[in-house]
Motif scaffolding. Structure first.
Motif, short mmCIF file in Angstrom:
data_model
loop_
_atom_site.label_atom_id
_atom_site.label_comp_id
_atom_site.label_asym_id
_atom_site.label_seq_id
_atom_site.Cartn_x
_atom_site.Cartn_y
_atom_site.Cartn_z
N LEU A 81 0.83 -1.20 0.00
CA LEU A 81 0.00 0.00 0.00
C LEU A 81 0.87 1.26 0.00
CD1 LEU A 81 -2.80 -1.05 2.53
CD2 LEU A 81 -3.03 -0.77 0.05
N ARG A 82 1.95 1.24 0.78
CA ARG A 82 2.84 2.40 0.82
C ARG A 82 3.52 2.63 -0.52
NH1 ARG A 82 5.90 0.78 6.47
NH2 ARG A 82 4.05 0.85 7.83
N LEU A 83 3.92 1.56 -1.17
CA LEU A 83 4.55 1.70 -2.50
C LEU A 83 3.56 2.24 -3.51
CD1 LEU A 83 6.77 -1.51 -2.75
CD2 LEU A 83 7.53 0.85 -2.42
N SER A 84 2.31 1.80 -3.44
CA SER A 84 1.28 2.33 -4.35
C SER A 84 1.11 3.83 -4.15
CB SER A 84 -0.05 1.61 -4.11
OG SER A 84 0.07 0.22 -4.33
N ALA A 85 1.03 4.26 -2.88
CA ALA A 85 0.92 5.69 -2.60
C ALA A 85 2.15 6.45 -3.08
CB ALA A 85 0.68 5.91 -1.11
N LEU A 86 3.34 5.87 -2.89
CA LEU A 86 4.58 6.50 -3.33
C LEU A 86 4.61 6.66 -4.85
CD1 LEU A 86 7.45 7.56 -2.78
CD2 LEU A 86 8.26 5.19 -2.92
N HIS A 87 4.20 5.63 -5.57
CA HIS A 87 4.19 5.71 -7.03
C HIS A 87 3.23 6.79 -7.52
CE1 HIS A 87 5.45 1.20 -6.97
NE2 HIS A 87 6.47 2.00 -6.75
N LEU A 88 2.04 6.87 -6.91
CA LEU A 88 1.08 7.89 -7.32
C LEU A 88 1.60 9.29 -6.98
CD1 LEU A 88 -2.30 6.23 -6.27
CD2 LEU A 88 -1.38 6.50 -8.58
N PHE A 89 2.29 9.42 -5.85
CA PHE A 89 2.87 10.71 -5.48
C PHE A 89 3.93 11.14 -6.49
CE2 PHE A 89 6.28 13.05 -3.28
CZ PHE A 89 5.56 14.19 -2.90
N ILE A 90 4.80 10.21 -6.87
CA ILE A 90 5.84 10.52 -7.86
C ILE A 90 5.21 10.92 -9.19
CG2 ILE A 90 7.71 9.52 -9.23
CD1 ILE A 90 8.41 7.81 -6.81
#
Length: 411
Positions: free
Chosen positions: A383-392
């Motif tokens: 979930l954190r990686l998904s949020a990080l990818h969307l933020f980038i």
């Protein structure tokens, strides 16, 4: 003689028709008003701003249309056109400021502007979601074929690996097969999800860029609409794959855990595809970069089923291992599949199976593999990686107009 007011919207009128117009309202893409007044005074007004119109030699209608048009073929030229229109809009608002009643000027206050932007962003999000839903409806056959192909892929996995331990008691002999099953399944879903996201972004890139230059919506609103409409479809396809795989192979893990892990790795990989598409300068480069990026994640995320824990020398590889969605999905599924599993040992299989031949339980296998995260921790990382990818992706989309601005200033 009848003294009637006639209002009309004209597209490239002839010079003879232009001379019949008394008053004129000129609007640019994005709703900008650059002139409103007497037609005869328009050439002098624009000349005072540095945009001269040679009357008699050039049709004033063509002159003003060229003045407010945006060339979307070139990003640099489009930004130059947008800056010109913004300057014209600012000049006209400053010129007509004394003509606007004070009660109407209050609308331009900061508080009202924020409310207006909030309403426009919400409306843009609703329109983007609606457009995406309509597109999904038009592509219903393609989406149905995708789900059917995903189900077929799960059946192929089932035919290849068969029913684990023949449907009987779990043995140490099946440990390698269980690890390979979840590893190859995760890699397959991650690759498919990312490829689909990069392909979608590449097809929409030109349209999104043109609409964002026209200030129809922000990059954050666009990504939010993608997360609402398309990421669930990627999760659905992965969930279907997981459910069929769990049933056909007779996995020890609970079906809910298998479905959750596969769905989350699909979402993380799809959001990674959006980030790659936003960072790449063109659709072709996004397609070229996406594959190698996922291969690196695969390389740093897979687990050796022989019980050898991989060691990465160098901070870069260690960082990539921590950022690999494939790693956390495989760890989550290994914990769900092997945790609490009692294994029958077979000394005769030791030469062929290596260090896993004499293990007594699945928990011992997890220790030998060096898996320290539990199922909840691994899914939280996805979930954190998904949020990080969307933020980038959001930051990259927001930076694109600034990059174009720098190119304009450099020119």
């Amino acid at each position: 003689t009848r003294k009637c007011v006639a209002m009309c919207s004209l597209h490239q009128p002839r010079s003879s028709m232009w001379r019949c117009l008394e008053d004129l309202l000129v609007m640019a893409p994005g709703g900008f008003v650059v002139y409103c007044g007497r037609t005869s005074e328009m050439p002098n007004y624009f000349s005072s701003l540095g945009h001269s119109c040679a009357e008699g030699a050039v049709n004033p209608a063509e002159f003003v249309i060229d003045l407010v048009s945006i060339d979307h073929e070139s990003q640099t030229q489009a930004m130059k056109d947008r800056l010109r229109i913004e300057k014209l809009d600012f000049s006209w608002r400053r010129t007509s400021e004394n003509l606007v009643p004070l009660s109407f000027r209050k609308v331009a206050s900061l508080k009202s502007w924020k409310r207006s932007m909030k309403r426009s962003s919400t409306r843009a999000l609703m329109l983007l979601v609606k457009r995406a839903m309509l597109q999904m409806g038009r592509d219903h056959l393609t989406n149905a074929l995708r789900l059917l192909a995903t189900a077929g892929l799960a059946l192929v996995f089932g035919l290849h690996f068969g029913r684990l331990d023949g449907g009987g008691l779990p043995t140490a002999r099946s440990v390698a097969a269980r690890i390979c099953l979840v590893s190859f399944g995760v890699i397959a879903m991650a690759m498919l999800a990312m490829a689909r996201a990069v392909d979608r972004f590449a097809k929409e890139r030109a349209i999104v860029h043109r609409e964002r230059l026209s200030r129809c919506y922000s990059g954050f609103v666009y990504l939010l609409s993608k997360a609402v409409t398309e990421l669930p479809l990627d999760a659905l396809a992965a969930a279907l794959f997981a459910a069929i795989l769990h049933h056909v192979c007779g996995m020890h893990a609970r079906r809910e855990e298998v479905v959750m892990a596969f769905s989350l790795v699909a979402v993380a990989s799809s959001s990674l595809g959006l980030a790659v598409g936003a960072l790449a300068p063109s659709a072709e480069r996004a397609m070229a970069i996406g594959g190698p990026v996922m291969i690196v994640h695969m390389l740093t995320g897979v687990i050796d089923p022989a019980g050898q824990v991989g060691h990465s020398d160098g901070q870069f590889m260690e960082m990539m291992q921590r950022l690999s969605p494939i790693r956390y999905a495989i760890e989550a599924l290994c914990v769900a599949e092997l945790g609490g599993l009692d294994l029958a040992r077979s000394a005769a299989e030791a030469p062929r199976m290596g260090g896993l031949a004499l293990v007594k339980s699945g928990d011992e296998v997890l220790r030998r593999l060096g898996i320290t995260n539990d199922f909840e921790a691994s899914t939280d990382w996805l979930l954190r990686l998904s949020a990080l990818h969307l933020f980038i992706a959001a930051v990259a989309l927001a930076a694109q107009p600034q990059v174009a601005q720098l190119e304009v200033n450099h020119d």
